[in-house]
Scaffold this motif. Structure first.
Motif, PDB file in Angstrom:
ATOM      1  N   TYR A 182       0.835  -1.199   0.000  1.00 41.49           N
ATOM      2  CA  TYR A 182       0.000   0.000   0.000  1.00 41.49           C
ATOM      3  C   TYR A 182       0.872   1.251   0.000  1.00 41.49           C
ATOM      4  O   TYR A 182       1.726   1.405   0.870  1.00 41.49           O
ATOM      5  CB  TYR A 182      -0.902   0.001   1.235  1.00 41.49           C
ATOM      6  N   GLY A 183       0.633   2.119  -0.965  1.00 41.55           N
ATOM      7  CA  GLY A 183       1.343   3.401  -1.030  1.00 41.55           C
ATOM      8  C   GLY A 183       0.342   4.523  -0.836  1.00 41.55           C
ATOM      9  O   GLY A 183      -0.613   4.657  -1.595  1.00 41.55           O
ATOM     10  N   TRP A 184       0.542   5.327   0.226  1.00 43.16           N
ATOM     11  CA  TRP A 184      -0.338   6.460   0.524  1.00 43.16           C
ATOM     12  C   TRP A 184       0.312   7.725  -0.010  1.00 43.16           C
ATOM     13  O   TRP A 184       1.436   8.053   0.375  1.00 43.16           O
ATOM     14  CB  TRP A 184      -0.569   6.554   2.023  1.00 43.16           C
ATOM     15  N   TYR A 185      -0.410   8.421  -0.886  1.00 45.27           N
ATOM     16  CA  TYR A 185       0.119   9.624  -1.537  1.00 45.27           C
ATOM     17  C   TYR A 185      -0.664  10.858  -1.099  1.00 45.27           C
ATOM     18  O   TYR A 185      -1.895  10.856  -1.096  1.00 45.27           O
ATOM     19  CB  TYR A 185       0.026   9.495  -3.062  1.00 45.27           C
ATOM     20  N   GLY A 227       0.056  13.834  -4.527  1.00 48.79           N
ATOM     21  CA  GLY A 227       0.959  13.271  -5.526  1.00 48.79           C
ATOM     22  C   GLY A 227       2.312  12.821  -5.001  1.00 48.79           C
ATOM     23  O   GLY A 227       3.109  12.245  -5.733  1.00 48.79           O
ATOM     24  N   THR A 228       2.604  13.071  -3.730  1.00 50.52           N
ATOM     25  CA  THR A 228       3.899  12.702  -3.140  1.00 50.52           C
ATOM     26  C   THR A 228       3.712  11.518  -2.192  1.00 50.52           C
ATOM     27  O   THR A 228       2.819  11.534  -1.336  1.00 50.52           O
ATOM     28  CB  THR A 228       4.494  13.897  -2.346  1.00 50.52           C
ATOM     29  N   LEU A 229       4.561  10.505  -2.342  1.00 48.62           N
ATOM     30  CA  LEU A 229       4.478   9.327  -1.476  1.00 48.62           C
ATOM     31  C   LEU A 229       4.762   9.723  -0.025  1.00 48.62           C
ATOM     32  O   LEU A 229       5.791  10.320   0.282  1.00 48.62           O
ATOM     33  CB  LEU A 229       5.489   8.262  -1.932  1.00 48.62           C
ATOM     34  N   ALA A 230       3.818   9.385   0.862  1.00 44.21           N
ATOM     35  CA  ALA A 230       3.968   9.725   2.285  1.00 44.21           C
ATOM     36  C   ALA A 230       4.218   8.486   3.143  1.00 44.21           C
ATOM     37  O   ALA A 230       4.861   8.568   4.184  1.00 44.21           O
ATOM     38  CB  ALA A 230       2.721  10.452   2.783  1.00 44.21           C
ATOM     39  N   VAL A 236      -2.957  19.323   4.604  1.00 40.15           N
ATOM     40  CA  VAL A 236      -4.099  20.250   4.534  1.00 40.15           C
ATOM     41  C   VAL A 236      -4.284  20.778   3.112  1.00 40.15           C
ATOM     42  O   VAL A 236      -3.342  21.245   2.479  1.00 40.15           O
ATOM     43  CB  VAL A 236      -3.934  21.429   5.522  1.00 40.15           C
ATOM     44  N   GLY A 237      -5.517  20.668   2.619  1.00 42.59           N
ATOM     45  CA  GLY A 237      -5.856  21.191   1.297  1.00 42.59           C
ATOM     46  C   GLY A 237      -5.521  20.262   0.136  1.00 42.59           C
ATOM     47  O   GLY A 237      -5.835  20.575  -1.008  1.00 42.59           O
ATOM     48  N   LYS A 238      -4.863  19.151   0.427  1.00 41.38           N
ATOM     49  CA  LYS A 238      -4.460  18.226  -0.639  1.00 41.38           C
ATOM     50  C   LYS A 238      -5.320  16.966  -0.599  1.00 41.38           C
ATOM     51  O   LYS A 238      -5.836  16.600   0.446  1.00 41.38           O
ATOM     52  CB  LYS A 238      -2.987  17.842  -0.473  1.00 41.38           C
ATOM     53  N   ALA A 239      -5.434  16.301  -1.743  1.00 45.35           N
ATOM     54  CA  ALA A 239      -6.163  15.032  -1.803  1.00 45.35           C
ATOM     55  C   ALA A 239      -5.197  13.892  -1.482  1.00 45.35           C
ATOM     56  O   ALA A 239      -3.994  14.003  -1.697  1.00 45.35           O
ATOM     57  CB  ALA A 239      -6.756  14.843  -3.188  1.00 45.35           C
ATOM     58  N   ILE A 240      -5.751  12.801  -0.972  1.00 45.04           N
ATOM     59  CA  ILE A 240      -4.958  11.604  -0.667  1.00 45.04           C
ATOM     60  C   ILE A 240      -5.418  10.485  -1.602  1.00 45.04           C
ATOM     61  O   ILE A 240      -6.617  10.307  -1.827  1.00 45.04           O
ATOM     62  CB  ILE A 240      -5.122  11.195   0.805  1.00 45.04           C
ATOM     63  N   PRO A 291       3.566  -7.583 -11.985  1.00 50.15           N
ATOM     64  CA  PRO A 291       2.978  -6.782 -10.906  1.00 50.15           C
ATOM     65  C   PRO A 291       2.073  -5.682 -11.476  1.00 50.15           C
ATOM     66  O   PRO A 291       2.309  -5.185 -12.569  1.00 50.15           O
ATOM     67  CB  PRO A 291       4.188  -6.178 -10.204  1.00 50.15           C
ATOM     68  N   ARG A 292       1.040  -5.327 -10.701  1.00 53.97           N
ATOM     69  CA  ARG A 292       0.105  -4.310 -11.160  1.00 53.97           C
ATOM     70  C   ARG A 292      -0.199  -3.352 -10.020  1.00 53.97           C
ATOM     71  O   ARG A 292      -0.419  -3.775  -8.887  1.00 53.97           O
ATOM     72  CB  ARG A 292      -1.181  -4.974 -11.630  1.00 53.97           C
ATOM     73  N   THR A 293      -0.218  -2.049 -10.340  1.00 53.24           N
ATOM     74  CA  THR A 293      -0.579  -1.018  -9.360  1.00 53.24           C
ATOM     75  C   THR A 293      -1.883  -0.369  -9.804  1.00 53.24           C
ATOM     76  O   THR A 293      -2.010   0.039 -10.955  1.00 53.24           O
ATOM     77  CB  THR A 293       0.530   0.050  -9.241  1.00 53.24           C
ATOM     78  N   ILE A 294      -2.828  -0.295  -8.874  1.00 54.58           N
ATOM     79  CA  ILE A 294      -4.118   0.349  -9.150  1.00 54.58           C
ATOM     80  C   ILE A 294      -4.357   1.379  -8.051  1.00 54.58           C
ATOM     81  O   ILE A 294      -4.110   1.112  -6.872  1.00 54.58           O
ATOM     82  CB  ILE A 294      -5.268  -0.683  -9.193  1.00 54.58           C
ATOM     83  N   GLU A 295      -4.825   2.579  -8.437  1.00 57.86           N
ATOM     84  CA  GLU A 295      -5.036   3.625  -7.441  1.00 57.86           C
ATOM     85  C   GLU A 295      -6.509   3.882  -7.169  1.00 57.86           C
ATOM     86  O   GLU A 295      -7.365   3.667  -8.019  1.00 57.86           O
ATOM     87  CB  GLU A 295      -4.315   4.919  -7.828  1.00 57.86           C
ATOM     88  N   SER A 296      -6.748   4.361  -5.941  1.00 60.50           N
ATOM     89  CA  SER A 296      -8.107   4.721  -5.517  1.00 60.50           C
ATOM     90  C   SER A 296      -8.492   6.049  -6.147  1.00 60.50           C
ATOM     91  O   SER A 296      -7.646   6.768  -6.696  1.00 60.50           O
ATOM     92  CB  SER A 296      -8.144   4.879  -3.991  1.00 60.50           C
ATOM     93  N   LEU A 297      -9.749   6.393  -6.028  1.00 63.70           N
ATOM     94  CA  LEU A 297     -10.167   7.748  -6.358  1.00 63.70           C
ATOM     95  C   LEU A 297      -9.555   8.671  -5.299  1.00 63.70           C
ATOM     96  O   LEU A 297      -9.353   8.251  -4.157  1.00 63.70           O
ATOM     97  CB  LEU A 297     -11.698   7.868  -6.301  1.00 63.70           C
ATOM     98  N   PRO A 298      -9.241   9.923  -5.647  1.00 61.66           N
ATOM     99  CA  PRO A 298      -8.695  10.827  -4.629  1.00 61.66           C
ATOM    100  C   PRO A 298      -9.753  11.189  -3.590  1.00 61.66           C
ATOM    101  O   PRO A 298     -10.943  11.251  -3.918  1.00 61.66           O
ATOM    102  CB  PRO A 298      -8.266  12.059  -5.426  1.00 61.66           C
ATOM    103  N   THR A 299      -9.306  11.417  -2.363  1.00 59.80           N
ATOM    104  CA  THR A 299     -10.224  11.891  -1.322  1.00 59.80           C
ATOM    105  C   THR A 299     -10.556  13.354  -1.618  1.00 59.80           C
ATOM    106  O   THR A 299      -9.907  13.989  -2.464  1.00 59.80           O
ATOM    107  CB  THR A 299      -9.576  11.834   0.077  1.00 59.80           C
TER     108      THR A 299
END
Length: 181
Positions: free
Chosen positions: A35-38, A41-44, A59-63, A76-84
């Motif tokens: 799991y990669g939490w962004y 746009g920056t990996l956190a 603050v003010g950014k989508a995750i 391998p495959r990476t799939i991303e969620s919709l932004p918060t």
């Protein structure tokens, strides 16, 4: 190629709150998931944790959660969620300050700010005589010596808590009795 599945982020996108990521029916079963939490746009945070505590810098950014599946025999495959929705400022835990001491000219009053959280909250004090803030350093100390000009008036204190990523909070004490001689 691995089919995968779309990850879903649940929880409130607010500083200090925990978000949880889930992926149901990842195909093929038995895949190893990371799991990669962004944040904006920056990996956190990256690893095997499905939870993420929202940091002040968000603050003010989508995750967005990006899940990568790996299994022998598959690419391998990476799939991303919709932004918060954009992350909201956190809410400080705060308390109404209290004043200790006697409301008489020349006496020293002391403020107790009470419990504030999270750790690191910066507290500022401002004493008031009636509706008027006491300016300068005398008005911003933990203690306050009552001047003659306060006779017949009530004294209160305002405590302001601030911390990066959190909404600033001001709390005012109950006023003292009218200042006597």
């Amino acid at each position: 190629t691995m089919p995968g599945a779309v990850p879903v982020v649940s929880g409130t996108p607010q500083v200090g709150r925990q978000l949880t990521g889930s992926v149901t029916d990842w195909d093929p079963t038995g895949s190893s998931l990371t799991y990669g939490w962004y944040v904006g746009g920056t990996l956190a945070q990256e690893g095997f944790s499905t939870s993420f505590v929202v940091p002040p810098a968000a603050v003010g950014k989508a995750i967005v959660l990006k899940v990568t599946g790996r299994k022998s025999g598959y690419t391998p495959r990476t799939i991303e969620s919709l932004p918060t929705t954009p992350v909201l400022a956190g809410e400080l835990t705060s308390a109404r300050p209290t004043i200790r001491g006697y409301a008489k000219v020349g006496q020293t009053l002391m403020v107790s700010a009470g419990y504030w959280a999270p750790t690191g909250v910066k507290l500022a004090v401002r004493w008031k005589i009636g509706a008027n803030p006491v300016t300068g350093p005398k008005g911003s100390q933990q203690t306050f010596v009552i001047p003659r000009t306060a006779r017949g008036k009530r004294i209160s204190v305002v405590v302001t808590g601030s911390l990066a990523g959190y909404a600033t909070v001001k709390k005012t004490s109950a006023p003292t009795a009218r200042v006597g001689r």
